[in-house]
Design an enzyme around this catalytic site. Structure first.
Site, PDB file in Angstrom:
ATOM      1  N   GLY A  52     -14.604  17.062  81.826  1.00  0.00           N
ATOM      2  CA  GLY A  52     -15.580  18.141  81.707  1.00  0.00           C
ATOM      3  C   GLY A  52     -15.623  18.639  80.277  1.00  0.00           C
ATOM      4  O   GLY A  52     -14.614  18.578  79.566  1.00  0.00           O
ATOM      5  N   GLN A  57     -17.436  24.258  73.452  1.00  0.00           N
ATOM      6  CA  GLN A  57     -16.351  23.402  72.952  1.00  0.00           C
ATOM      7  C   GLN A  57     -16.820  22.471  71.836  1.00  0.00           C
ATOM      8  O   GLN A  57     -15.983  21.873  71.146  1.00  0.00           O
ATOM      9  CB  GLN A  57     -15.745  22.569  74.078  1.00  0.00           C
ATOM     10  CG  GLN A  57     -14.999  23.410  75.112  1.00  0.00           C
ATOM     11  CD  GLN A  57     -14.400  22.536  76.186  1.00  0.00           C
ATOM     12  OE1 GLN A  57     -15.075  22.193  77.147  1.00  0.00           O
ATOM     13  NE2 GLN A  57     -13.136  22.160  76.038  1.00  0.00           N
ATOM     14  N   CYS A  99      -7.218  21.031  79.145  1.00  0.00           N
ATOM     15  CA  CYS A  99      -8.486  21.357  78.488  1.00  0.00           C
ATOM     16  C   CYS A  99      -8.532  20.640  77.149  1.00  0.00           C
ATOM     17  O   CYS A  99      -7.535  20.642  76.421  1.00  0.00           O
ATOM     18  CB  CYS A  99      -8.574  22.871  78.284  1.00  0.00           C
ATOM     19  SG  CYS A  99     -10.113  23.401  77.513  1.00  0.00           S
ATOM     20  N   LEU A 100      -9.679  20.038  76.839  1.00  0.00           N
ATOM     21  CA  LEU A 100      -9.801  19.319  75.567  1.00  0.00           C
ATOM     22  C   LEU A 100      -9.650  20.258  74.377  1.00  0.00           C
ATOM     23  O   LEU A 100      -9.348  19.803  73.280  1.00  0.00           O
ATOM     24  CB  LEU A 100     -11.149  18.590  75.506  1.00  0.00           C
ATOM     25  CG  LEU A 100     -11.330  17.470  76.544  1.00  0.00           C
ATOM     26  CD1 LEU A 100     -12.723  16.869  76.445  1.00  0.00           C
ATOM     27  CD2 LEU A 100     -10.258  16.397  76.385  1.00  0.00           C
ATOM     28  N   HIS A 141     -13.646  25.856  85.909  1.00  0.00           N
ATOM     29  CA  HIS A 141     -13.058  25.793  84.567  1.00  0.00           C
ATOM     30  C   HIS A 141     -14.171  25.741  83.506  1.00  0.00           C
ATOM     31  O   HIS A 141     -14.122  26.448  82.498  1.00  0.00           O
ATOM     32  CB  HIS A 141     -12.153  24.549  84.502  1.00  0.00           C
ATOM     33  CG  HIS A 141     -11.550  24.250  83.168  1.00  0.00           C
ATOM     34  ND1 HIS A 141     -10.191  24.205  82.957  1.00  0.00           N
ATOM     35  CD2 HIS A 141     -12.116  23.952  81.967  1.00  0.00           C
ATOM     36  CE1 HIS A 141      -9.951  23.908  81.682  1.00  0.00           C
ATOM     37  NE2 HIS A 141     -11.107  23.743  81.065  1.00  0.00           N
ATOM     38  N   GLU A 142     -15.191  24.911  83.762  1.00  0.00           N
ATOM     39  CA  GLU A 142     -16.276  24.756  82.776  1.00  0.00           C
ATOM     40  C   GLU A 142     -17.136  26.013  82.693  1.00  0.00           C
ATOM     41  O   GLU A 142     -17.553  26.418  81.604  1.00  0.00           O
ATOM     42  CB  GLU A 142     -17.133  23.526  83.109  1.00  0.00           C
ATOM     43  CG  GLU A 142     -16.396  22.188  83.068  1.00  0.00           C
ATOM     44  CD  GLU A 142     -15.586  21.980  81.804  1.00  0.00           C
ATOM     45  OE1 GLU A 142     -16.015  22.428  80.730  1.00  0.00           O
ATOM     46  OE2 GLU A 142     -14.495  21.385  81.907  1.00  0.00           O
ATOM     47  N   HIS A 145     -15.619  28.543  80.534  1.00  0.00           N
ATOM     48  CA  HIS A 145     -15.841  28.312  79.099  1.00  0.00           C
ATOM     49  C   HIS A 145     -17.096  29.034  78.616  1.00  0.00           C
ATOM     50  O   HIS A 145     -17.158  29.505  77.485  1.00  0.00           O
ATOM     51  CB  HIS A 145     -16.017  26.814  78.812  1.00  0.00           C
ATOM     52  CG  HIS A 145     -14.735  26.078  78.560  1.00  0.00           C
ATOM     53  ND1 HIS A 145     -13.879  26.391  77.526  1.00  0.00           N
ATOM     54  CD2 HIS A 145     -14.173  25.026  79.195  1.00  0.00           C
ATOM     55  CE1 HIS A 145     -12.836  25.555  77.546  1.00  0.00           C
ATOM     56  NE2 HIS A 145     -12.985  24.720  78.551  1.00  0.00           N
TER      57      HIS A 145
HETATM   58 NI    NI Z   1     -11.699  23.220  79.119  1.00  0.00          NI
END
Ligand code: NI
Length: 181
Positions: A52, A57, A99-100, A141-142, A145
């Site tokens: 995701g 991000q 998370c990236l 989660h997304e 963000h």
């Molecule tokens: Ni994330």
């Protein structure tokens, strides 16, 4: 569409302030930007690799996120534009999240087990999705963000600070190694 020569969008890492900002709704005037952005976000996500990625991000403050859980190793891309959680189960589920934007960091996060999300797809059509399991956690989660919320913000202060300190240390070591000094 982004052509093959487009460089990968760099993924912002904590403590980049764009990750703490609330993104704004995608409007009709954003259509061109969003059309270009979506394939580039998928490219960055697959390359990472991740399941995701939210627009903040990659430094874009729009309510847009891409997801692909690759069920049975088959690409199954999902685009959520202006997603909104309209129902959440009382039942909770705990899963390990990463998370990236916090590379190498993982922790158990507890969230509603099932959510229903209203959103627009890449073509602008209004859709609704009810998700359970990994997809439910990923969607939540997304969407977090888009509100400037990271999975570590859902942990105790003690746990959060431990992870943020470890990330800062690892990022510093990585920079030192890359810089050769
Ligand atoms: Ni994330």
């Amino acid at each position: 569409m982004a052509n093959d020569a487009s460089p990968l969008l760099p993924i912002r890492i904590v403590p980049d302030p764009v990750l703490k900002a609330r993104a704004r709704a995608v409007a009709a005037a954003d259509a061109e930007q969003v059309r270009t952005l979506i394939p580039r976000m998928f490219a960055a996500m697959y390359a990472a690799p991740g399941i995701g990625l939210a627009a903040p991000q990659v430094g874009v403050g729009l309510r847009l996120t891409v997801i692909d859980l690759m069920p049975d190793e088959k690409p199954t891309p999902i685009v959520l534009i202006n997603p909104e959680i309209v129902a959440a189960s009382d039942a909770l589920a705990t899963r390990e999240e990463g998370c990236l934007s916090l590379p190498g960091q993982y922790a158990d996060v507890t969230r509603p087990a099932r959510v229903t999300v209203r959103y627009q797809d890449a073509e602008g059509a209004r859709r609704e999705l009810t998700a359970e399991g990994l997809l439910s956690a990923c969607v939540q989660h997304e969407i977090d963000h888009l509100d400037g919320v990271l999975f570590v913000d859902r942990l105790s202060a003690l746990k959060r600070n431990m992870i943020l300190r470890r990330l800062a240390k690892e990022q510093r070591q990585k920079r030192d190694q890359a810089g050769g000094r």
